[in-house]
Structure formats: structure tokens, C-alpha cells
Design a protein around this motif. Structure first.
Motif, PDB file in Angstrom:
ATOM      1  N   PRO A 227       0.794  -1.226   0.000  1.00 68.80           N
ATOM      2  CA  PRO A 227       0.000   0.000   0.000  1.00 68.80           C
ATOM      3  C   PRO A 227       0.828   1.279   0.000  1.00 68.80           C
ATOM      4  N   HIS A 228       1.995   1.266   0.631  1.00 66.91           N
ATOM      5  CA  HIS A 228       2.796   2.489   0.642  1.00 66.91           C
ATOM      6  C   HIS A 228       3.332   2.812  -0.742  1.00 66.91           C
ATOM      7  N   VAL A 229       3.691   1.790  -1.476  1.00 65.43           N
ATOM      8  CA  VAL A 229       4.169   2.040  -2.841  1.00 65.43           C
ATOM      9  C   VAL A 229       3.015   2.554  -3.696  1.00 65.43           C
ATOM     10  N   ALA A 230       1.829   1.999  -3.473  1.00 64.00           N
ATOM     11  CA  ALA A 230       0.652   2.491  -4.197  1.00 64.00           C
ATOM     12  C   ALA A 230       0.439   3.974  -3.894  1.00 64.00           C
ATOM     13  N   ARG A 231       0.586   4.346  -2.626  1.00 66.02           N
ATOM     14  CA  ARG A 231       0.406   5.754  -2.272  1.00 66.02           C
ATOM     15  C   ARG A 231       1.490   6.618  -2.908  1.00 66.02           C
ATOM     16  N   LEU A 232       2.716   6.136  -2.828  1.00 65.04           N
ATOM     17  CA  LEU A 232       3.834   6.892  -3.409  1.00 65.04           C
ATOM     18  C   LEU A 232       3.590   7.147  -4.897  1.00 65.04           C
ATOM     19  N   VAL A 233       3.196   6.098  -5.606  1.00 65.38           N
ATOM     20  CA  VAL A 233       3.016   6.235  -7.054  1.00 65.38           C
ATOM     21  C   VAL A 233       1.823   7.133  -7.364  1.00 65.38           C
ATOM     22  N   MET A 543       7.854  -1.016   1.927  1.00 71.73           N
ATOM     23  CA  MET A 543       8.016  -1.291   0.511  1.00 71.73           C
ATOM     24  C   MET A 543       7.246  -2.533   0.073  1.00 71.73           C
ATOM     25  N   GLY A 544       6.576  -3.222   1.006  1.00 71.88           N
ATOM     26  CA  GLY A 544       5.648  -4.265   0.604  1.00 71.88           C
ATOM     27  C   GLY A 544       6.234  -5.655   0.522  1.00 71.88           C
TER      28      GLY A 544
END
Lengths: 789, 266
Positions: A227-233, A543-544
């Protein structure tokens, strides 16, 4: 005293109660007040120009709130989907990527491509209205075949990528490799197709976007592995909202296998649209949409050669691969057939020279990205088919030939980036040969022949690079992000513990294994530990979960945070017991003042840390909470040997897997039961790839295998019982010695099975999936050499 | 799914009248094909006429040397019927191996036969046994009933009510399953009744279920595996798709025919 919930114990999975009693909370289980429903109008054509898009009739349909298209996205300056790994071609030029709008602008490039989104009060209303969207397509010829798409005259997908070629990449020393081939006593050459797979997680993808007018913030509920990478992107690249105004929640997620790493059009559109509609917007994929639009896996065409000297040592390997990337570059697609592939071509072998060329190409098919193993199954299929065929051509025993070529001293620098830290390859081979009763195979083969059957045995000595990955190293290779992991350990005043981790759990059992680590380190019962993940408002960063990294990287971060907690708690305990810090020992959850009868349980110290009555708070901060960011020092290198033994009925081609032996070296194992389950699941997926699964597009680019009626998933009765064993060389580069186990089975098993089938057939001419029809046809070509013997 | 009306008439006559009154009406027998098709929006009936309320369609009996099975008898009921097991034991096995428990508990023999899916099991069994089909209007032979892929002789307003199976001297059925769908890639039914030997093939025909006269003639002379060993199947009769080419289906028919004969002879 053995801690029954500590490291090395097969603790029952704590999360399973809610899963098997229907109490899981998946994205589709979440319903927000005032929620509306999104249905995507998808392209029925593989390649077409949108001449006109008439929304008038659909907009008048009952319940419709909004219909949005690529033009609306552009008007709001919402960026396209990104590929987060820059690959440079051998001439130094950056990869040639076309745009990837979340909703198509002018052109569609695969069946299932997103044309528009219809948002209505009910799902059925949205579906009804979606059928009324009138799209006038100018249909073009499609480029579907990965082997042909670069040829002159093929339909062109993106103006930015002439000849549908995204990059022409290479790795290794071409001159040294060519020289070794010039001197070789024997050259083995094979042509391989690594078949295209459709992931099919049990839970299809889903997303809910919700905009809060009061705070001006968005919440996205999504089926994400990270989810954090999704938010970052979605924040930094797509531009929906800054990170502090975007919360991403990935609740219970029903399997991913890589397919839920990526940031897809649907969650982007639902989030963005929620503000425009003024209501939460929900989308849940149906199974057909999943087949069409989830990122697929594999899909390589490869020629591979081995140069072998007179002593039977492999001196060089030369590989040329064309990798299908689909119609657009998905989030990590560019890295999968390059840096996750070629660096593994050394396998377990001491090979002085390797040269690999990879062309990444566009076709009018769904995007292709990481799928369980991601590049490493493809590499293992190449090297393990090459070793098996070489042994056969040289009339050597395939096990002995492998052992002869094994790396035997560590550390070992391969010619393709990787520095293997530790391993004992002969040990796993020896154990596997014994478990598989290799000595008894000739007799079993004779017995099969007597019954009119063909019997074969096949090996796979695999290696993988897990614990992805040292941030600086991957940065130098083109990664757009660092691949550390974070953890936060919050001790509550009564000594219960919450661990917040960036490693998302979607089937792996983190809520059990991570808690086992805490229980072991802090000496508290597992019941006092909760694992929290999947919410960017709770977990600081992460980072998932992918690339078998949660143990090696995620747990290492927790380990470091726990060390900090213990250090802090020790200072509190020392103050409370009025002894110097260096006089306090922490054993099995008890702080003891050395040489005295003074001791404090962990919970008591936690309470003292919060009440702060017994220490000078200008020296010791109250509270007990620590965080850590752990960046791995190296990749980890799980390895092992799988041996498949099959019996083929030549009349029908039915291949029965008689035995499956897996000996894996995963380093330290936290929970043997969960690890064994991961091995089983991985082998099942690998057997699926080798015998059953294969995505088929026809020449027009229609996905022929778009349902379970036509796409064959492995089922329990397709599988044998697995004989699983372990050898252990702890990983030296992380504090727990963990290597990772999530992908090994899927990486090891396809070549083992194909090697067994080709051994039974007596020739190499069979492709994956080796269906009963394919095997039957192969038996027709076969001289039935064993029967003749 | 599109919206539709639902009716559950108490008699076959009322069902036929209801069927006649709407051009887009569909009969709901077990729904194991129809409902998934509707859920995918590939079918849009205006009204579903559920035959589940008609009492006479759910019985299994033996009459005049025939096993009579009502059209609404589920696969599960056929599989577990003592009447079926004593009259044609391997017909119970055919039912037992259809689909999964959900399909067997909802799907019906009449629904399957009226759908005439080219890969379904029942059509081969019915054709090999020389079943007769009783409808709301008339009686049809199996040859006349099956008319090709998903096609039967049933007229717009005609409803299948009973299937009459002659009780054979022997009967066997063997299926090679499509690994994905588990429908037949090739299924062969072999029966010897008072009318002679018949061999019927499902799953493989380009035009649905079909008979194999050469095998029938050979087995009539000698009901043994060896009698059909050399008989080749004309690949021109066979379908070809991503799962199996005609060549492979021809081979599977030979092997399944052998297994069916072995089963029938045992």
C-alpha cells in the motif's frame, strides 16, 4: 526452556480463524456510506483507434452519476501509470516506453484496455449503462506473437517504440563468452518458450476510492501487496493528491503472487473519481476482467547455449531472450526479464563467462509483470534445461554432471552481478538423491515399461535471489525506489506489543511468523503480540511484500527495532532496580540485576517506562516504542534441488507425477509448517505452468483462455504428495539468517518436471504446458527408446 | 444479470402455455448452464419458467422393461437411486461423475439433455442406450432428438418430460476429461440392448454426440475389447480446439471405447 511460540516452532496460523470462519475483511467486504459503483468500459479489440466515444445515451440511464474518460483525466492533469525501473539498452539509450493512460486516449492496445468508467448508484445500473456507451473503433491488425512483433511490417503499438522494441539490453562479457564457445569441446543449444501465465489470485482485484470534503483527503481501499508504494506512485507520479492527503488501506488480501504489486488503472480512477462524484466509488473485478486485465506472467522466447570443455565443465553460457511486456509497461515489468532474470543464469554453477541479451517488446496483449518468482523461474528454466540436455548429450548422469559443475566455495562472484554468500549445493543434492531413492529408479523404470508405461526422472538445482534488495545496488541498476523495509515496535504499558510492519501479508502468515519473532526476542507469549500492516496511516512506511523479502528484509527490520526496544527497556529496568545498565541481563522475558535477586518481568518494565516514576525523565525518555529502517546488505540466495519422477501413459499422454522430492536451503526457518506450505504452493504453481496452464491469444488478440473453462489451474488431484526436506546454511547478511521461501517451489519445479517428461520420452521436443495432448503427440515422435531397451 | 420475470407453474400444460406466451421465455430445469450464462449477460430471457413445481417430473420408475426418469430428476438423485443402480448400474456412475456436488444437486437430466452440450455425458449415454424422449407433445427417438451442437428437436413451446431407457444387457461409459473444465474431451458410451449394440461418443464430435457404426458392427459380432482394437475414427467427424485436436480426440475415443467396453463387460 523452549518457547512454544518461538522461532522454529510450527505455530498454527493465527490469521486463519478469521479467514476460514468468513470473518476476513477483504476490500469487497467494505461498504462505505453513500457508495457508488464503477464499471469499466473495456476494449473488445486488441488494437484500435477510438474514432468517437458517444456517452449521451449511457449518461441518461437510470442511476448514472458520472461517466469519465481519458480526456477527463487529462483535463485534471492526472498522469498515466508508470513503470518504476529504468532499463538502458546496450547502446546506452534509455528504454523506449509509450504512455500508459489509466483511461485510453485515442487508442486501445489490448482486449480489456480501459476506455471509460461508468459510475452509478448500483452495480447493475452501472453495468446497464456501460453497455450503452457507444464507441466507434477503427480496428487495426494486432501484433500478438512475441517472436514476430519486432519484425518489419508488424502493427506498431507505440510511436515511441519503433519495431515494438522497448529495449535491447544485455548483461555479461560477450567477448569472454564468445571465446569460450570458440574453444568448447561440446556446445549444447536449446530453444525454449516460457509460457504465458495468468495469476488468478483467489480474491480478484478491487478498489474503493473515497474523498473527504472536510479534510480534503482521499482514502483508497485496495487489494495491494504494497500500500505504501501504491500511495507513493499515486501521489508523486500520478498526482492524485500529496501523500499526506492520501491514505491507502490494503486490508485482508486474498493472494497476490505478484499480480497485486502493481498500481493499476482501476484504483487510480476510483480514487480520482470519488471527488468528482462526491461519493465513494467501488470497483470489484469479476473473474473475466481478472483474466483480461491483471498483469500476466512469464512469456519468453529464448535460445540458450552452453559451452562445455573436455572435462565436462561448463565454461560459458550464452542466452538470447525476447520478453513479452504486453501492450503497456506495468509497474515493475521492465526489471523482470532483465535484472531479475539474467543475474540468475549462473544457477548453482561455477561458470566463468555468461552473456545474455534480452529484447523487451510490446504486443497487443495484457501487460506482463512479476509473477511468483519473477524472472528467476525463467532463468532457472533456461539453466536447468541446459544442464539436463547437456548431461544427456554428453551421456553423463544428470546429478553427477551438476555436482561436477557446482560452486563449492563461498563467497562466489558470478559473472552476472551476483555475489553468492553461502550455500552447500552438494549437500542438498545428496539429500535429495537419497530421499528420491535415485538408486532405485532403474528398477522402477523397468517396472513401468513392463506395464506399457514410460518413466522419467528430472532434476532442478535452482537458485534464487531474494531479500530484495540493497537499495544502493538496485538504484545503480535503474530502480526508482529503495528496497529496505521498516518496522515499528510499540510496547503498551502492560507489556503487550504491536508491531507495525511495511511487509503486507496476503496469505504468507506474517501475523504468525512475525509474532513468533517478537515472542522469541521479548520472551512474551504470542497472544500478547499483534501484527499491524496494510494501512499507510498506521504504518510509517514500507516497501511491501514480493520477491520473498518479508522474512529476510521485513523481519530484519522488526529484529532491529526489537533490539532497540530491549536496549531502552534495559535502561529503564536498570534505573528501577538502581543498578548500572551494564549489570542488567535480559533472559526469557526477565530483566535481572546480575548478582542480586532483583528481577523485573518485561511487562513491569513496560509499565515503569510509561509511568516514569522511577527514573529521571531528563535522562531517560518515558515510553517504549522504537522503529527501524532496515536496508539489506546483499541479496539472499535460497537454493535447493527438486527431483520429479513421472510415469506417462503413451496411449493418452497422461503424465502422472509419481514422486516429488524437494530439498531446500532457506537458511533460518521461523515456522516449518508455514515454510512447507509455501513450498507446496510454489510447486503446485510450477506444476501448473509445466503441465496445465497457458494463456492463449488468437491472431486477432482475443484471449481464448479467459475463464476457468479454458485456462487450466492446477487442482489437488493433479498433484502428488510432496516429499519436502531441508538443508540449512544460515544467511550471513541479515541478523536472523533468513533467506526466503515464498517463490522457491515455483522457480524449481517447471524444469524438474519437463526434465522428467523429456527423460521419459527420450527426446527434448516438448513445450510447456506439457498437456496430455502434447505428451501424446511427443510419444508419437518418440522412438519409445526405453521399450526398445 | 439482466432483470427477468419468474414463474413456477404447477402443471406441464401451464408451463407450456407460459412458454408459448412470451417469445423470450426460457425453461429453468436446473439452471447449471442457463444461470451462469445469464450472470455473464450472455442470455437475456424475459421470463424463467421453473419446472421445479411440477410434481410428475421428479420420479424414477421401471415400466414395461424401461427405466423411466423424469426430466427434473437431479444428477445426484440418479446417482443415488436404487432403481437406477439395479437397472443400469453404470448410468448411476455417469450421473455421479458429472460436474461437482453443487452441479449434481441442482442440475437435472432433462436440463442436460435438452441443452445438448456437445461435451456433456448424458447425451452419449442416452444415444447408446437408444433412449426415447417423451415431451409435452410427442415421443422422440434419441437419433431424432439430438440435432447437433446445443440443438435438439424440441420445438419452441415443447418441454421434455421423461426419458425412457431400455434396460440393457450391458452398458459402460468412459470419459477423458478436459483438464480445465472437466467436461468430456472424449466420452464413449457402449450399450447392448435388445435392439443390438450401440456406441455413442460425446465431447469429440464436430457436430455433437454421434454413433460409431464400425464399432457397433464389430462389437455385435464379438463384445470384446479386441473386436474394436483396429477401428480408426474418421478425424473429419471430430472437433478441434485449443484443448485437443481431432487427431488426439480420435485416439482418446479409441481408448475410452476400450475402457467402456471393459466396464460394460465386467
Amino acid at each position: 526452556m523452549t518457547n512454544p511460540s518461538g522461532i522454529g516452532q510450527s505455530v498454527r496460523r493465527r490469521e486463519d480463524f478469521r479467514f476460514i470462519t468468513g470473518n476476513g475483511q477483504y476490500t469487497d467486504d467494505i461498504n462505505r456510506p453513500g457508495q457508488t459503483y464503477a464499471v469499466f468500459v473495456r476494449s473488445p479489440h486488441a488494437h484500435a483507434t477510438i474514432k468517437s466515444l458517444d456517452l449521451a445515451e449511457a449518461a441518461k440511464a437510470p442511476g448514472v452519476r458520472r461517466i469519465l474518460t481519458g480526456k477527463d483525466l487529462a483535463a485534471d492533469k492526472i498522469g498515466g501509470l508508470i513503470c518504476g525501473w529504468m532499463i538502458h539498452s546496450k547502446d546506452g539509450s534509455p528504454m523506449k516506453a509509450g504512455g500508459h493512460p489509466a483511461l485510453a486516449v485515442d487508442k486501445v492496445r489490448y482486449v480489456g484496455d480501459h476506455v471509460a468508467v461508468v459510475i452509478a448508484d448500483t452495480l447493475n445500473q452501472a453495468r446497464d449503462a456501460a453497455e450503452l456507451v457507444n464507441v466507434d473503433y477503427d480496428v487495426h491488425k494486432a501484433s500478438v506473437d512475441v517472436g514476430l512483433t519486432q519484425k518489419a511490417g508488424q502493427p506498431q503499438l507505440h510511436a515511441e517504440a519503433p519495431n515494438n522494441t522497448v529495449y535491447q539490453w544485455h548483461l555479461g562479457d560477450k567477448d569472454a563468452t564468445d571465446q569460450a564457445f570458440a574453444k568448447a569441446a561440446h556446445v549444447t543449444k536449446i530453444d525454449l518458450v516460457n509460457n504465458r501465465l495468468i495469476p488468478n489470485a483467489m480474491e480478484p482485484r478491487a478498489a474503493i476510492g473515497e474523498f473527504d470534503r472536510g479534510s480534503g483527503g482521499y482514502t483508497t481501499y485496495t487489494t495491494s501487496q504494497n500500500p505504501h508504494v501504491a500511495r507513493l506512485v499515486m501521489s508523486a507520479f500520478i498526482g492524485i493528491a500529496p501523500e499526506n492527503k492520501l491514505r491507502v488501506i490494503a486490508p485482508d488480501v486474498g493472494g497476490g503472487f505478484g499480480s497485486k504489486i502493481f498500481i493499476y488503472a482501476e484504483e487510480v480512477v476510483c480514487t480520482w473519481a470519488s471527488k468528482k462524484v462526491g461519493r465513494p466509488v467501488k470497483w470489484t473485478s469479476d473473474r473475466t476482467e481478472a483474466f483480461l486485465s491483471d498483469a500476466h506472467g512469464r512469456d519468453h522466447v529464448t535460445t540458450a547455449e552452453a559451452a562445455i570443455d573436455a572435462a565436462g565443465k561448463v565454461q560459458a553460457v550464452r542466452v538470447k531472450t525476447i520478453a513479452n511486456l504486453g501492450a503497456y509497461l506495468s509497474t515493475f515489468s521492465s526489471s523482470v526479464p532483465t535484472y531479475l532474470y539474467a543475474p540468475l543464469l549462473s544457477g548453482q554453477y561455477d561458470i566463468p563467462a555468461i552473456y545474455c541479451e534480452v529484447d523487451g517488446v510490446y504486443t497487443n496483449t495484457a501487460p506482463v509483470d512479476a509473477y511468483r518468482g519473477a524472472g528467476r523461474p525463467e532463468a532457472t528454466f533456461v539453466i536447468e534445461r541446459l544442464m539436463e540436455v547437456s548431461a544427456r548429450q554428453l551421456k553423463k548422469d544428470p546429478a553427477e554432471f551438476r555436482v561436477h559443475n557446482f560452486i563449492k566455495t563461498f563467497p562466489h562472484q558470478t559473472p552476472v552481478i551476483m555475489a553468492y554468500d553461502v550455500g552447500d549445493y552438494p549437500a542438498s543434492m545428496a539429500k535429495a538423491l537419497e530421499m528420491a531413492d535415485y538408486k532405485g529408479f532403474p528398477a522402477r523404470r523397468q517396472a513401468s515399461i513392463k506395464r506399457g508405461k514410460l518413466r522419467g526422472i528430472g532434476f532442478s538445482a535452482y537458485i534464487e535471489a531474494c531479500g530484495i534488495a540493497p537499495s544502493k545496488a538496485v538504484g545503480s541498476l535503474g530502480a526508482g525506489v529503495g528496497l529496505w523495509e521498516s518496522a515499528e515496535v510499540r510496547v503498551n504499558p502492560i507489556g503487550t506489543v504491536e508491531v507495525l510492519t511495511g511487509s503486507h501479508s496476503h496469505g504468507q502468515g506474517h501475523e504468525t511468523t512475525f509474532a513468533q519473532l517478537v515472542s522469541s526476542k521479548l520472551g512474551i507469549p504470542i497472544e500478547q503480540v499483534s501484527i499491524v500492516h496494510g494501512d499507510t496511516d498506521k504504518v510509517q512506511m514500507g516497501m511491501g511484500t514480493y520477491g520473498s523479502r518479508s522474512g529476510a528484509v521485513g523481519m530484519s527490520a522488526i529484529f532491529v527495532a526489537l533490539e532497540k526496544v530491549i536496549k531502552k527497556a534495559t535502561t529503564v529496568a536498570a534505573a528501577c532496580m538502581e543498578v548500572p545498565v551494564d549489570q542488567v541481563d535480559f533472559v526469557d522475558g526477565i530483566f535481572e540485576a546480575r548478582g542480586t535477586n532483583n528481577k523485573m518481568a518485561f511487562g513491569e518494565v513496560a509499565l515503569q517506562a510509561y509511568v516514569a516514576h522511577k527514573f529521571d525523565s531528563s535522562v531517560i525518555e518515558p515510553g517504549l516504542k522504537e522503529g527501524a529502517f532496515y536496508d539489506p546488505k546483499n541479496f539472499t540466495f535460497p537454493s535447493g534441488v527438486h527431483i520429479a519422477e513421472v510415469e506417462i501413459d503413451p496411449e493418452t499422454g497422461v503424465t502422472k507425477i509419481e514422486r516429488w522430492t524437494a530439498v531446500d536451503d532457506f537458511g533460518t526457518i521461523i515456522n516449518p509448517m508455514i515454510v512447507e506450505g509455501q513450498v507446496h504452493g510454489g510447486i503446485a504453481q510450477g506444476i501448473g505452468q509445466a503441465m496445465l496452464e497457458g494463456a492463449v491469444y488468437n491472431d486477432a488478440g482475443q484471449l481464448v483462455t479467459a475463464s476457468f473453462m479454458d485456462y487450466c489451474m492446477p487442482r489437488a488431484d493433479d498433484l502428488p504428495s510432496f516429499d519436502v526436506g531441508m538443508t540449512t546454511t544460515p544467511c550471513p547478511s541479515n541478523p536472523l539468517g533468513i533467506k526466503g521461501c515464498g517463490e522457491a517451489g515455483a522457480i524449481a519445479s517447471p524444469p524438474a518436471l519437463i526434465n522428467a517428461i523429456t527423460d521419459a520420452l527420450g527426446h527434448e521436443n516438448i513445450a510447456m504446458p506439457a498437456t496430455s495432448q502434447a505428451v501424446w503427440r511427443a510419444t508419437q515422435q518418440s522412438a519409445l527408446r526405453h521399450a526398445a531397451e | 444479470m439482466y432483470s427477468f420475470d419468474y414463474q413456477r407453474p404447477p402443471t406441464i400444460e401451464e408451463a407450456a402455455t407460459a412458454l408459448a406466451s412470451s417469445p423470450d421465455a426460457k425453461v429453468l430445469a436446473g439452471g447449471q448452464t442457463l444461470l451462469p450464462t445469464m450472470k455473464q449477460r450472455l442470455a437475456r430471457p424475459s421470463v424463467l419458467i421453473d419446472l421445479g413445481g411440477i410434481a410428475g417430473l421428479q420420479s424414477i420408475s421401471r415400466k414395461d422393461g424401461m427405466l423411466v426418469i423424469g426430466a427434473m430428476v437431479t444428477h445426484h438423485a440418479v446417482a443415488n437411486s436404487q432403481e437406477v443402480k439395479s437397472a443400469i448400474p453404470h448410468l448411476a456412475d455417469v450421473a455421479e461423475n458429472i460436474g461437482d456436488p453443487q452441479v449434481r444437486n441442482r442440475g437435472t437430466i432433462g436440463g442436460s439433455l435438452a441443452n445438448n452440450d456437445p461435451a456433456a455425458d448424458y447425451p452419449a449415454a442416452a444415444l447408446a442406450l437408444g433412449a426415447t424422449f417423451k415431451t409435452s407433445q410427442r415421443t422422440l427417438s434419441a437419433e431424432d432428438f439430438f440435432q447437433g451442437l446445443f440443438t435438439t428437436a424440441l420445438k419452441e413451446n415443447e418441454i421434455l418430460t421423461e426419458i425412457h431407457f431400455p434396460i440393457p444387457k450391458r452398458f459402460g461409459y468412459a470419459r477423458f476429461s478436459n483438464p480445465a473444465s472437466r467436461f468430456a474431451l472424449a466420452g464413449v458410451a457402449v450399450a447392448e440392448t435388445a435392439a443390438g449394440v450401440r456406441v455413442a461418443v460425446t465431447g469429440a464430435g464436430a457436430d455433437g454426440v454421434f454413433r460409431v457404426p464400425a464399432m457397433e458392427a464389430a462389437l455385435s459380432k464379438s463384445f470384446a475389447v479386441s473386436a474394436i482394437a483396429g477401428i480408426a475414427i474418421d478425424v473429419k467427424l471430430l472437433g478441434s480446439d485449443i484443448h485437443a485436436g481431432a487427431d488426439y480426440r480420435a485416439q482418446l475415443i479409441k481408448v475410452m471405447a476400450r475402457d467402456a467396453v471393459t466396464m460394460a463387460a465386467s
